[in-house]
Design a protein around this motif. Structure first.
Motif, PDB file in Angstrom:
ATOM      1  N   MET A   1       0.832  -1.180   0.000  1.00  0.00           N
ATOM      2  CA  MET A   1       0.000   0.000   0.000  1.00  0.00           C
ATOM      3  C   MET A   1       0.876   1.241   0.000  1.00  0.00           C
ATOM      4  SD  MET A   1      -3.400  -0.605   1.490  1.00  0.00           S
ATOM      5  CE  MET A   1      -4.231  -2.089   1.061  1.00  0.00           C
ATOM      6  N   ASN A   2       0.420   2.242  -0.643  1.00  0.00           N
ATOM      7  CA  ASN A   2       1.176   3.479  -0.726  1.00  0.00           C
ATOM      8  C   ASN A   2       0.636   4.456   0.310  1.00  0.00           C
ATOM      9  OD1 ASN A   2       2.619   5.706  -1.426  1.00  0.00           O
ATOM     10  ND2 ASN A   2       1.797   5.892  -3.496  1.00  0.00           N
ATOM     11  N   ALA A   3       1.418   4.676   1.370  1.00  0.00           N
ATOM     12  CA  ALA A   3       0.962   5.514   2.480  1.00  0.00           C
ATOM     13  C   ALA A   3       0.910   6.986   2.107  1.00  0.00           C
ATOM     14  CB  ALA A   3       1.866   5.314   3.687  1.00  0.00           C
ATOM     15  N   SER A   4       1.544   7.375   1.021  1.00  0.00           N
ATOM     16  CA  SER A   4       1.552   8.790   0.646  1.00  0.00           C
ATOM     17  C   SER A   4       0.718   9.037  -0.615  1.00  0.00           C
ATOM     18  CB  SER A   4       2.987   9.267   0.441  1.00  0.00           C
ATOM     19  OG  SER A   4       3.566   8.536  -0.624  1.00  0.00           O
ATOM     20  N   MET A  10      -8.935  10.124   1.145  1.00  0.00           N
ATOM     21  CA  MET A  10      -8.466  10.161   2.532  1.00  0.00           C
ATOM     22  C   MET A  10      -7.150   9.394   2.611  1.00  0.00           C
ATOM     23  SD  MET A  10     -11.215   7.440   4.278  1.00  0.00           S
ATOM     24  CE  MET A  10     -11.159   8.219   5.827  1.00  0.00           C
ATOM     25  N   PRO A  11      -6.323   9.676   3.606  1.00  0.00           N
ATOM     26  CA  PRO A  11      -5.044   8.966   3.730  1.00  0.00           C
ATOM     27  C   PRO A  11      -5.258   7.462   3.882  1.00  0.00           C
ATOM     28  CG  PRO A  11      -5.105  10.867   5.188  1.00  0.00           C
ATOM     29  CD  PRO A  11      -6.486  10.707   4.617  1.00  0.00           C
ATOM     30  N   ASP A  12      -4.327   6.691   3.334  1.00  0.00           N
ATOM     31  CA  ASP A  12      -4.429   5.231   3.397  1.00  0.00           C
ATOM     32  C   ASP A  12      -4.597   4.737   4.827  1.00  0.00           C
ATOM     33  OD1 ASP A  12      -4.234   5.042   0.664  1.00  0.00           O
ATOM     34  OD2 ASP A  12      -2.155   4.345   0.651  1.00  0.00           O
ATOM     35  N   GLU A  13      -3.863   5.322   5.748  1.00  0.00           N
ATOM     36  CA  GLU A  13      -3.941   4.887   7.145  1.00  0.00           C
ATOM     37  C   GLU A  13      -5.358   5.051   7.693  1.00  0.00           C
ATOM     38  OE1 GLU A  13      -1.809   5.686  11.478  1.00  0.00           O
ATOM     39  OE2 GLU A  13      -1.007   6.636   9.679  1.00  0.00           O
ATOM     40  N   ASP A  14      -5.985   6.168   7.406  1.00  0.00           N
ATOM     41  CA  ASP A  14      -7.352   6.401   7.869  1.00  0.00           C
ATOM     42  C   ASP A  14      -8.323   5.428   7.207  1.00  0.00           C
ATOM     43  OD1 ASP A  14      -6.418   8.459   9.446  1.00  0.00           O
ATOM     44  OD2 ASP A  14      -7.012  10.030   8.030  1.00  0.00           O
ATOM     45  N   LEU A  15      -8.157   5.199   5.937  1.00  0.00           N
ATOM     46  CA  LEU A  15      -9.021   4.284   5.209  1.00  0.00           C
ATOM     47  C   LEU A  15      -8.881   2.858   5.750  1.00  0.00           C
ATOM     48  CD1 LEU A  15     -11.000   3.822   2.867  1.00  0.00           C
ATOM     49  CD2 LEU A  15      -9.018   3.494   1.388  1.00  0.00           C
ATOM     50  N   LEU A  16      -7.650   2.416   5.942  1.00  0.00           N
ATOM     51  CA  LEU A  16      -7.420   1.065   6.454  1.00  0.00           C
ATOM     52  C   LEU A  16      -7.906   0.914   7.893  1.00  0.00           C
ATOM     53  CD1 LEU A  16      -3.929   0.280   4.901  1.00  0.00           C
ATOM     54  CD2 LEU A  16      -6.174  -0.575   4.185  1.00  0.00           C
ATOM     55  N   THR A  17      -7.763   1.957   8.683  1.00  0.00           N
ATOM     56  CA  THR A  17      -8.281   1.903  10.054  1.00  0.00           C
ATOM     57  C   THR A  17      -9.790   1.760  10.041  1.00  0.00           C
ATOM     58  OG1 THR A  17      -6.434   3.205  10.886  1.00  0.00           O
ATOM     59  CG2 THR A  17      -8.411   3.149  12.253  1.00  0.00           C
ATOM     60  N   GLN A  63      -0.662  -6.410   8.272  1.00  0.00           N
ATOM     61  CA  GLN A  63      -0.146  -5.510   7.247  1.00  0.00           C
ATOM     62  C   GLN A  63      -0.005  -4.090   7.781  1.00  0.00           C
ATOM     63  OE1 GLN A  63       0.952  -5.875   4.071  1.00  0.00           O
ATOM     64  NE2 GLN A  63       0.873  -8.091   4.375  1.00  0.00           N
ATOM     65  N   MET A  64      -1.003  -3.638   8.495  1.00  0.00           N
ATOM     66  CA  MET A  64      -0.952  -2.285   9.050  1.00  0.00           C
ATOM     67  C   MET A  64       0.175  -2.169  10.070  1.00  0.00           C
ATOM     68  SD  MET A  64      -4.987  -1.312   9.363  1.00  0.00           S
ATOM     69  CE  MET A  64      -4.661   0.353   9.990  1.00  0.00           C
ATOM     70  N   GLY A  65       0.377  -3.214  10.847  1.00  0.00           N
ATOM     71  CA  GLY A  65       1.475  -3.210  11.810  1.00  0.00           C
ATOM     72  C   GLY A  65       2.827  -3.125  11.128  1.00  0.00           C
ATOM     73  N   GLN A  66       2.984  -3.863  10.040  1.00  0.00           N
ATOM     74  CA  GLN A  66       4.243  -3.844   9.301  1.00  0.00           C
ATOM     75  C   GLN A  66       4.503  -2.483   8.670  1.00  0.00           C
ATOM     76  OE1 GLN A  66       3.896  -7.099   6.557  1.00  0.00           O
ATOM     77  NE2 GLN A  66       4.261  -8.647   8.142  1.00  0.00           N
ATOM     78  N   LEU A  67       3.437  -1.776   8.309  1.00  0.00           N
ATOM     79  CA  LEU A  67       3.566  -0.446   7.706  1.00  0.00           C
ATOM     80  C   LEU A  67       3.556   0.667   8.759  1.00  0.00           C
ATOM     81  CD1 LEU A  67       1.154  -0.985   4.685  1.00  0.00           C
ATOM     82  CD2 LEU A  67       3.659  -0.883   4.621  1.00  0.00           C
ATOM     83  N   HIS A  68       3.576   0.279  10.025  1.00  0.00           N
ATOM     84  CA  HIS A  68       3.572   1.223  11.148  1.00  0.00           C
ATOM     85  C   HIS A  68       2.340   2.139  11.111  1.00  0.00           C
ATOM     86  CE1 HIS A  68       7.579  -0.189  11.999  1.00  0.00           C
ATOM     87  NE2 HIS A  68       7.922   0.079  10.750  1.00  0.00           N
TER      88      HIS A  68
END
Length: 131
Positions: A1-4, A10-17, A63-68
């Motif tokens: 996933m591309n975090a930027s 919306m940011p990937d982190e917010d979407l994945l959360t 996956q989210m853990g690995q991507l911090h």
């Protein structure tokens, strides 16, 4: 996933959360549906859906853990977990006693071949933490 990813709404982190939270909610809903199902085949379908959703949630969490992108909780002390298990077992025994009282001493769970104590056996490991 591309975090930027700047082109996303919306940011990937917010979407994945959000997806992770929805998967957790869905597991709760499927579990409720399974426990309230009267038909064995419907119950089996909801059990299967629960397990599939738990698998997806676990994969996304890793996956989210690995991507911090997700703060993993700290280790649980074995003593704390053992106390929670013991408390759950006590509650289960009280519930079984209550049901036996109301049914006149019949234990419908054991007559159907279900032994809850067999599924709740504790393992004695050497680490003071559960992972």
């Amino acid at each position: 996933m591309n975090a930027s990813n700047n082109s996303a709404f919306m940011p990937d982190e917010d979407l994945l959360t959000t997806v992770l939270c929805d998967l957790k909610r869905t597991v709760r809903e499927y579990t409720t549906a399974a426990t309230e199902s009267n038909c064995p085949s419907v119950r089996r379908v909801f059990n299967d859906l629960t397990m599939d959703t738990l698998r997806l949630q676990g994969e996304l969490y890793q996956q989210m853990g690995q991507l911090h992108m997700y703060q993993t909780p700290g280790k649980a002390l074995r003593q704390t977990v053992d106390q929670a298990i013991q408390s759950g077992q006590q509650t289960q025994q009280k519930c079984q006693q209550f049901v036996q009282q109301k049914l006149g001493g019949q234990n419908s769970a054991q007559s159907q071949g279900f032994d809850p104590q067999a599924s709740m056996q504790q393992q004695n490991g050497q680490s003071p933490y559960y992972m």
